[in-house]
Design a protein around this motif. Sequence first.
Motif, PDB file in Angstrom:
ATOM      1  N   ASN A  28       0.835  -1.206   0.000  1.00  5.88           N
ATOM      2  CA  ASN A  28       0.000   0.000   0.000  1.00  5.88           C
ATOM      3  C   ASN A  28       0.869   1.255   0.000  1.00  5.88           C
ATOM      4  O   ASN A  28       0.596   2.208  -0.726  1.00  5.88           O
ATOM      5  N   LYS A  75       0.085  13.319  -7.287  1.00  8.24           N
ATOM      6  CA  LYS A  75      -0.776  14.463  -6.949  1.00  8.24           C
ATOM      7  C   LYS A  75       0.073  15.685  -6.563  1.00  8.24           C
ATOM      8  O   LYS A  75      -0.245  16.818  -6.926  1.00  8.24           O
ATOM      9  N   GLN A 125       2.074   1.747  -3.540  1.00 12.50           N
ATOM     10  CA  GLN A 125       1.054   2.161  -4.518  1.00 12.50           C
ATOM     11  C   GLN A 125       0.461   3.523  -4.198  1.00 12.50           C
ATOM     12  O   GLN A 125       0.386   4.423  -5.034  1.00 12.50           O
ATOM     13  N   VAL A 126       0.011   3.668  -2.939  1.00 10.79           N
ATOM     14  CA  VAL A 126      -0.626   4.925  -2.545  1.00 10.79           C
ATOM     15  C   VAL A 126       0.416   6.054  -2.531  1.00 10.79           C
ATOM     16  O   VAL A 126       0.103   7.202  -2.838  1.00 10.79           O
ATOM     17  N   SER A 184      -5.292   6.316   2.823  1.00 15.63           N
ATOM     18  CA  SER A 184      -6.046   5.989   1.595  1.00 15.63           C
ATOM     19  C   SER A 184      -5.910   7.110   0.566  1.00 15.63           C
ATOM     20  O   SER A 184      -5.562   8.252   0.901  1.00 15.63           O
ATOM     21  N   THR A 185      -6.263   6.799  -0.679  1.00 11.27           N
ATOM     22  CA  THR A 185      -6.209   7.826  -1.732  1.00 11.27           C
ATOM     23  C   THR A 185      -7.217   8.937  -1.431  1.00 11.27           C
ATOM     24  O   THR A 185      -6.965  10.092  -1.745  1.00 11.27           O
ATOM     25  N   ARG A 186      -8.349   8.582  -0.813  1.00 10.26           N
ATOM     26  CA  ARG A 186      -9.343   9.624  -0.481  1.00 10.26           C
ATOM     27  C   ARG A 186      -8.781  10.629   0.515  1.00 10.26           C
ATOM     28  O   ARG A 186      -8.990  11.838   0.418  1.00 10.26           O
ATOM     29  N   GLU A 187      -8.068  10.089   1.507  1.00  9.65           N
ATOM     30  CA  GLU A 187      -7.466  10.988   2.507  1.00  9.65           C
ATOM     31  C   GLU A 187      -6.390  11.860   1.856  1.00  9.65           C
ATOM     32  O   GLU A 187      -6.255  13.041   2.183  1.00  9.65           O
ATOM     33  N   ILE A 188      -5.648  11.265   0.930  1.00 12.98           N
ATOM     34  CA  ILE A 188      -4.620  12.036   0.211  1.00 12.98           C
ATOM     35  C   ILE A 188      -5.291  13.134  -0.619  1.00 12.98           C
ATOM     36  O   ILE A 188      -4.849  14.291  -0.607  1.00 12.98           O
ATOM     37  N   ASP A 189      -6.386  12.785  -1.314  1.00 16.67           N
ATOM     38  CA  ASP A 189      -7.108  13.795  -2.109  1.00 16.67           C
ATOM     39  C   ASP A 189      -7.537  14.962  -1.222  1.00 16.67           C
ATOM     40  O   ASP A 189      -7.444  16.125  -1.627  1.00 16.67           O
ATOM     41  N   TYR A 195       0.720   7.353  -5.960  1.00 11.66           N
ATOM     42  CA  TYR A 195      -0.454   8.193  -6.239  1.00 11.66           C
ATOM     43  C   TYR A 195      -0.268   9.581  -5.607  1.00 11.66           C
ATOM     44  O   TYR A 195      -0.483  10.617  -6.239  1.00 11.66           O
ATOM     45  N   PHE A 196       0.164   9.580  -4.337  1.00 15.17           N
ATOM     46  CA  PHE A 196       0.378  10.816  -3.574  1.00 15.17           C
ATOM     47  C   PHE A 196       1.435  11.682  -4.267  1.00 15.17           C
ATOM     48  O   PHE A 196       1.238  12.880  -4.492  1.00 15.17           O
TER      49      PHE A 196
END
Length: 401
Positions: free
Chosen positions: A309, A320, A312-313, A381-386, A316-317
Amino acid sequence: MDYDLEKAKSQENDFLMRNYARLPVLFVRGHGTRLWDDTGKEYVDFVSGLGACVAGHCHPEIIAAIVRQASQLIHVSNLYFNRPQGELAEMLARFTFAEKTFFCNSGTEAVEAALKLARKYMRAVRGEERYVIVSALRSFHGRGYGAMAATGQPGKSQLFGPMPEGFVHVPFNDLPALEAVVGEDTCAVLLEPIQGEGGVYVADPGYLKSARELCRDSGALLILDEVQSGMGRTGALFAHEHYGITPDIMTIAKGLAGGLPIGAMLTTAEVAKGFGPGDYGTTFGGNPVVCSAALATLTVLFEEQLVENAGQVGAYFKGKLEGLLRSSGALSEVRGIGLMLAVELKQEKAREIVQSCLQQGYVVNNIGPNILRFLPPLSISTREIDGLVATLEGLLSGCEN
Ligand code: PLP
């Protein structure tokens, strides 16, 4: 509430030494990636106790392991055996290059142990003139005298001299500079694969590989300090795995026991011969409760695939943050691997942004005046990162030139 932020501030004022520049928040509870303060306000945590709570706050399996061990036996000294210490050392041997481990209580102590072991081993096999420790400028290895001498930031030691002898610093990621100093008197080269406290600077792949070869060819030891980059944070259990090399000695701490104080120095069976009884020891090193927490933390990391994780995350982070770098005129660089990331600001506004993030329910950290650092739990999570990235976008629009 009978205890609140005002009470904590007044106690600090009256009874605590003033060596921390604290932010005005009193955390009273944590769960997973979330923290709550004394007023009940919820935060998403992108600091995780400076990289310690890798499996998130108060993970039920880690709590259960702590409670189970604490109700059976909290402490015995290293004059005797204890089961969790042996089991943790066996588990670390299974998942690392190392065959032997020494347990202590912090990253600093792990580095002190590594320096002592390196010097004593080299004295025995190559003679006492091989005592010089080469480390990098901008590095951070801790605040004891050996670790502070190895730290390549003069500001951290200049008012505490005289410093121990035999420490040399070279610019990081500069192979010719390293080659120029490693020689007949070199005991060990000590490097962080990713300089954390220095500002999250990643070692170039060729640099670490060449440092490994240089040490091998010149008969010096390679010590990697993975106190911050270890325990899955970069998407591999230890950051050196990305480089296809192994050190002779590795120091770890922070995330190893999921938030309880621990440090460890790991090495090969050969180099471990350098230490005999009495060469190093510490009352609480390898404490049964802490080692049980570490065993549970490693189990959670594997069972919940948190290392994957983080990779991967983390990618993503980073993507962003690179988007922010392109869209906002306020940033000059994005650095890091996995969930060990930083952005550099053009203006010295990092502390203000940290405070504004806190007001908006995000815990982030600054290194100096212009670097924001992110070390979230590996379960982020990706949502928290967003959510954080949207908040940063708003705050950075106020810092553009
Ligand atoms: N080494 C590195 C790479 C670190 O990042 C740190 C702390 O941030 C240390 C050593 C010191 O660890 P501790 O604060 O547990 O003594």
